[in-house]
Design a protein around this motif. Structure first.
Motif, PDB file in Angstrom:
ATOM      1  N   ARG A   8       0.836  -1.217   0.000  1.00 56.50           N
ATOM      2  CA  ARG A   8       0.000   0.000   0.000  1.00 56.50           C
ATOM      3  C   ARG A   8       0.862   1.255   0.000  1.00 56.50           C
ATOM      4  N   LEU A   9       1.925   1.235   0.774  1.00 57.19           N
ATOM      5  CA  LEU A   9       2.800   2.401   0.828  1.00 57.19           C
ATOM      6  C   LEU A   9       3.436   2.666  -0.530  1.00 57.19           C
ATOM      7  N   ALA A  10       3.805   1.606  -1.246  1.00 59.58           N
ATOM      8  CA  ALA A  10       4.429   1.779  -2.563  1.00 59.58           C
ATOM      9  C   ALA A  10       3.510   2.541  -3.511  1.00 59.58           C
ATOM     10  N   ALA A  11       2.224   2.232  -3.452  1.00 63.19           N
ATOM     11  CA  ALA A  11       1.274   2.921  -4.327  1.00 63.19           C
ATOM     12  C   ALA A  11       1.211   4.407  -4.008  1.00 63.19           C
ATOM     13  N   THR A  12       1.272   4.743  -2.724  1.00 63.27           N
ATOM     14  CA  THR A  12       1.239   6.153  -2.326  1.00 63.27           C
ATOM     15  C   THR A  12       2.539   6.854  -2.714  1.00 63.27           C
ATOM     16  N   ILE A  13       3.666   6.181  -2.539  1.00 57.46           N
ATOM     17  CA  ILE A  13       4.952   6.758  -2.930  1.00 57.46           C
ATOM     18  C   ILE A  13       4.950   7.073  -4.425  1.00 57.46           C
ATOM     19  N   ASP A  16      17.437   5.832  -6.401  1.00 56.67           N
ATOM     20  CA  ASP A  16      18.407   4.786  -6.741  1.00 56.67           C
ATOM     21  C   ASP A  16      18.223   3.515  -5.923  1.00 56.67           C
ATOM     22  N   VAL A  17      17.950   3.659  -4.616  1.00 56.25           N
ATOM     23  CA  VAL A  17      17.847   2.488  -3.748  1.00 56.25           C
ATOM     24  C   VAL A  17      16.749   2.690  -2.712  1.00 56.25           C
ATOM     25  N   VAL A  18      16.178   1.568  -2.264  1.00 48.40           N
ATOM     26  CA  VAL A  18      15.234   1.545  -1.139  1.00 48.40           C
ATOM     27  C   VAL A  18      15.918   0.865   0.027  1.00 48.40           C
ATOM     28  N   MET A  19      15.852   1.496   1.197  1.00 52.39           N
ATOM     29  CA  MET A  19      16.502   0.946   2.390  1.00 52.39           C
ATOM     30  C   MET A  19      15.536   0.917   3.565  1.00 52.39           C
ATOM     31  N   PRO A  20      15.540  -0.161   4.341  1.00 52.16           N
ATOM     32  CA  PRO A  20      14.727  -0.204   5.559  1.00 52.16           C
ATOM     33  C   PRO A  20      15.492   0.320   6.761  1.00 52.16           C
ATOM     34  N   ILE A  21      14.762   0.735   7.766  1.00 51.08           N
ATOM     35  CA  ILE A  21      15.329   0.909   9.099  1.00 51.08           C
ATOM     36  C   ILE A  21      15.084  -0.409   9.826  1.00 51.08           C
ATOM     37  N   PRO A  22      16.129  -1.139  10.132  1.00 51.12           N
ATOM     38  CA  PRO A  22      15.940  -2.465  10.739  1.00 51.12           C
ATOM     39  C   PRO A  22      15.393  -2.336  12.167  1.00 51.12           C
ATOM     40  N   ASP A  23      14.574  -3.323  12.637  1.00 50.75           N
ATOM     41  CA  ASP A  23      14.254  -4.530  11.880  1.00 50.75           C
ATOM     42  C   ASP A  23      12.799  -4.525  11.376  1.00 50.75           C
ATOM     43  N   SER A  24      11.920  -3.842  12.137  1.00 51.37           N
ATOM     44  CA  SER A  24      10.490  -4.001  11.893  1.00 51.37           C
ATOM     45  C   SER A  24      10.022  -3.423  10.567  1.00 51.37           C
ATOM     46  N   MET A  34      10.919  -4.196   1.647  1.00 54.05           N
ATOM     47  CA  MET A  34      11.108  -5.170   0.576  1.00 54.05           C
ATOM     48  C   MET A  34       9.994  -5.062  -0.449  1.00 54.05           C
ATOM     49  N   GLN A  35       8.774  -4.883   0.027  1.00 51.14           N
ATOM     50  CA  GLN A  35       7.642  -4.774  -0.897  1.00 51.14           C
ATOM     51  C   GLN A  35       7.640  -3.449  -1.639  1.00 51.14           C
ATOM     52  N   VAL A  36       8.051  -2.376  -0.974  1.00 51.53           N
ATOM     53  CA  VAL A  36       8.151  -1.088  -1.660  1.00 51.53           C
ATOM     54  C   VAL A  36       9.126  -1.199  -2.822  1.00 51.53           C
ATOM     55  N   ALA A  37      10.299  -1.776  -2.568  1.00 47.85           N
ATOM     56  CA  ALA A  37      11.306  -1.937  -3.623  1.00 47.85           C
ATOM     57  C   ALA A  37      10.777  -2.805  -4.764  1.00 47.85           C
ATOM     58  N   ARG A  38      10.118  -3.893  -4.400  1.00 45.67           N
ATOM     59  CA  ARG A  38       9.592  -4.823  -5.410  1.00 45.67           C
ATOM     60  C   ARG A  38       8.537  -4.147  -6.273  1.00 45.67           C
ATOM     61  N   ARG A  39       7.606  -3.444  -5.617  1.00 45.05           N
ATOM     62  CA  ARG A  39       6.508  -2.810  -6.348  1.00 45.05           C
ATOM     63  C   ARG A  39       6.991  -1.662  -7.233  1.00 45.05           C
ATOM     64  N   LEU A  40       7.985  -0.923  -6.775  1.00 48.65           N
ATOM     65  CA  LEU A  40       8.461   0.233  -7.532  1.00 48.65           C
ATOM     66  C   LEU A  40       9.574  -0.118  -8.512  1.00 48.65           C
ATOM     67  N   GLY A  41      10.060  -1.360  -8.423  1.00 51.24           N
ATOM     68  CA  GLY A  41      11.118  -1.781  -9.326  1.00 51.24           C
ATOM     69  C   GLY A  41      12.439  -1.094  -9.060  1.00 51.24           C
ATOM     70  N   ILE A  42      12.718  -0.813  -7.798  1.00 55.79           N
ATOM     71  CA  ILE A  42      13.946  -0.144  -7.392  1.00 55.79           C
ATOM     72  C   ILE A  42      14.798  -1.126  -6.586  1.00 55.79           C
ATOM     73  N   GLU A  43      16.095  -0.996  -6.711  1.00 54.44           N
ATOM     74  CA  GLU A  43      16.995  -1.905  -6.007  1.00 54.44           C
ATOM     75  C   GLU A  43      16.826  -1.779  -4.493  1.00 54.44           C
ATOM     76  N   TYR A  44      16.782  -2.921  -3.824  1.00 53.45           N
ATOM     77  CA  TYR A  44      16.674  -2.980  -2.356  1.00 53.45           C
ATOM     78  C   TYR A  44      18.066  -3.176  -1.777  1.00 53.45           C
ATOM     79  N   ARG A  45      18.451  -2.331  -0.831  1.00 54.50           N
ATOM     80  CA  ARG A  45      19.763  -2.435  -0.200  1.00 54.50           C
ATOM     81  C   ARG A  45      19.632  -2.247   1.311  1.00 54.50           C
ATOM     82  N   GLU A  46      20.564  -2.828   2.049  1.00 55.98           N
ATOM     83  CA  GLU A  46      20.640  -2.641   3.491  1.00 55.98           C
ATOM     84  C   GLU A  46      21.750  -1.634   3.784  1.00 55.98           C
TER      85      GLU A  46
END
Length: 522
Positions: A320-325, A335-343, A349-361
């Protein structure tokens, strides 16, 4: 604080001899400091010694509170109790565990909600000696503490030794169980009658577990089901059935228990020391309003609450957040999507997948520093952010970074994270939250008692963006959060009061919020 062996006197009331071990007892305490807050609770009825199983369960629930912990076991007609400040691994020594004899018991982990948590007396469980002897732990927050305090003093003539609402709850239960007694013999129906009266007197959120000396374990949940409580069972061969009640299902899965059910809003269950189960709905009009923040942030992702997988709910929050973004941010430049670990990781991961952007830690988390959301005191929270997160420059240098966090509460962590990303070389920082703006106090057991501490209270999103120092800021929509959590569930409502200002219990007004603002700031 270690309580030595207890016993039952001829009059039917449990008595205690208490030996106190409290290295910090001489420190000053905050006036009005409360024992309320997000907690983890567990109770067990076993066929063998229960102390180690409760210890292991509390370690699994450590994420729900790191300020103090306590355990009580029932042996014959009396209790053994130990409680102390700090985490589970620090609080129980071998000599403490040896004293916690018995096949029925309960445990608790807690964090404080006001100032720095110095009063060991506020740690749970709480004990009253009559009727029978009761030890109780509680997760939640009572919202009519002023009225209950006056009633217990003026009408029930019961003494309170702390400002903890858990002490209020155990005394209300004790009073109503005393009234419900219809003879010398104990029976579960007396407990259910007492819980019915507890529901009538007590307002707010509460999931509670209690031991009744000589008889067994009681568990009950408020009529709105705000705080979680799940029941499990396993067979111990020819020895019989063993039971567990806990805040999260991961306790059951770790101990090879089968999930029987989530205890329903308003329901009470009693399990005798011999393993016999009794259950009854004790509210005339129960409703289900589970706390949305459990799914957003507080619960472990490997738990299932009210039939909803926490992990899968967080994945859907990311969708849902990806659609709003996509509607409000320059996605093509990121260029990249990054989470604040851990929660926040599942949502990111889903934001990166939906937007087609590389996921990095890009952030490394020091797991041995307490969660900043549950650190007592704003100054300690600010210091802890820098201790617990470190940005990896190689992941940030020259990049337009989109950061996903589970929520933004006070803005302390978010501002520090944005600064870290810039120091690590980020070209631009888009900050996103898998939860909507937290604009209102949370009065049902989460550490958000004061609107003045909430970065979104009274601010527009552009103003919040400036406050945390981001280039762009995007929040989850309220209805998207609700739909994401409840998708595929029979549940139709959530407690979303900190996002909407609508309090599901219906008894929270501006006068109470003003009082809370002045008395319970974190």
């Amino acid at each position: 604080m270690t309580t030595t062996c207890t016993h039952t006197n001829p009059g039917g009331c449990a008595t205690l001899k208490v030996k106190v071990h409290s290295p910090g007892a001489d420190q000053e305490t905050s006036e009005g400091e409360s024992g309320r807050g997000m907690c983890g609770i567990v109770g067990m009825v076993s066929t063998g010694p229960v102390n180690q199983d409760i210890y292991d369960s509390l370690a699994l629930l450590q994420h729900r509170g790191q300020d103090s912990t306590g355990m009580a076991t029932l042996e014959g007609g009396g209790f053994h109790i130990h409680k102390a400040k700090g985490q589970v691994k620090e609080a129980y020594r071998t000599r403490d565990m040896r004293k916690l004899r018995g096949t029925t018991g309960l445990g608790h982990v807690r964090y404080a909600t006001k100032g720095s948590a110095k009063r060991e007396e506020e740690a749970q469980p709480f004990y009253v000696n009559s009727p029978f002897g009761i030890v109780l732990v509680h997760n939640g927050n009572l919202t009519n503490t002023r009225e209950l305090t006056a009633q217990l003093h003026d009408q029930d003539r019961r003494h309170l030794n702390t400002t903890s609402d858990t002490e209020l709850l155990v005394n209300v239960l004790a009073r109503e169980l005393q009234v419900a007694q219809d003879g010398k013999d104990f029976n579960p129906q007396q407990l259910f009658t007492a819980i019915t009266r507890v529901h009538e007197r007590v307002e707010g959120s509460y999931a509670a577990i209690a031991l009744i000396a000589g008889h067994g374990l009681l568990a009950f949940r408020d009529p709105f089901g705000i705080r979680p409580l799940v029941l499990g069972r396993r067979q111990a061969g020819l020895l019989g059935t063993e039971w567990v009640v806990a805040s999260e299902s991961l306790v059951l899965e770790s101990g090879d228990y089968d999930i029987v059910k989530d205890i329903a809003p308003g329901e009470a269950v009693f399990i005798s020391t011999g393993g016999e189960l009794f259950e009854q709905q004790c509210s005339p009009s129960p409703q289900m309003y589970p706390c949305s923040f459990e799914y957003v942030y507080l619960a472990r992702p490997d738990s299932t609450m009210n039939g909803i997988s926490v992990y899968e709910a967080r994945l859907r929050l990311g969708d849902r957040l990806a659609a709003t973004i996509a509607k409000h941010a320059p996605v093509k430049d990121i260029d990249v999507v990054m989470p604040i670990p851990d929660s926040a990781r599942p949502a990111a991961m889903q934001v990166a997948r939906r937007l087609g952007i590389e996921y990095r830690e890009g952030f490394y988390k020091n797991k041995y520093v307490g969660r900043t959301f549950i650190m007592p005191g704003q100054a300690q929270r600010t210091k802890s952010v820098k201790q617990k997160l470190n940005a990896l420059p190689s992941e940030f240098e020259g990049k337009n970074v989109l950061i996903v966090d589970d929520s933004i509460v006070r803005g302390t962590t978010s501002k520090e994270i944005v600064e870290m990303a810039r120091r690590a070389g980020a070209k631009s920082v888009t900050f996103t939250s898998a939860a909507p703006p937290v604009r209102y106090p949370h009065v049902y057991g989460i550490n958000m008692p004061s609107s003045s501490e909430l970065v979104a209270a009274g601010r527009t999103i552009p103003e919040i963006t400036q406050e945390i120092g981001a280039d762009y800021l995007i929040y989850q929509e309220v209805e998207d959060m609700k739909d994401a959590i409840l998708e595929g569930s029979d549940i139709t409502e959530l407690d979303m009061s900190c996002f909407t200002g609508e309090y599901c219990t219906g008894n929270v007004d501006q006068e109470y919020l003003d009082w809370l603002e002045g008395n319970q700031s974190s």
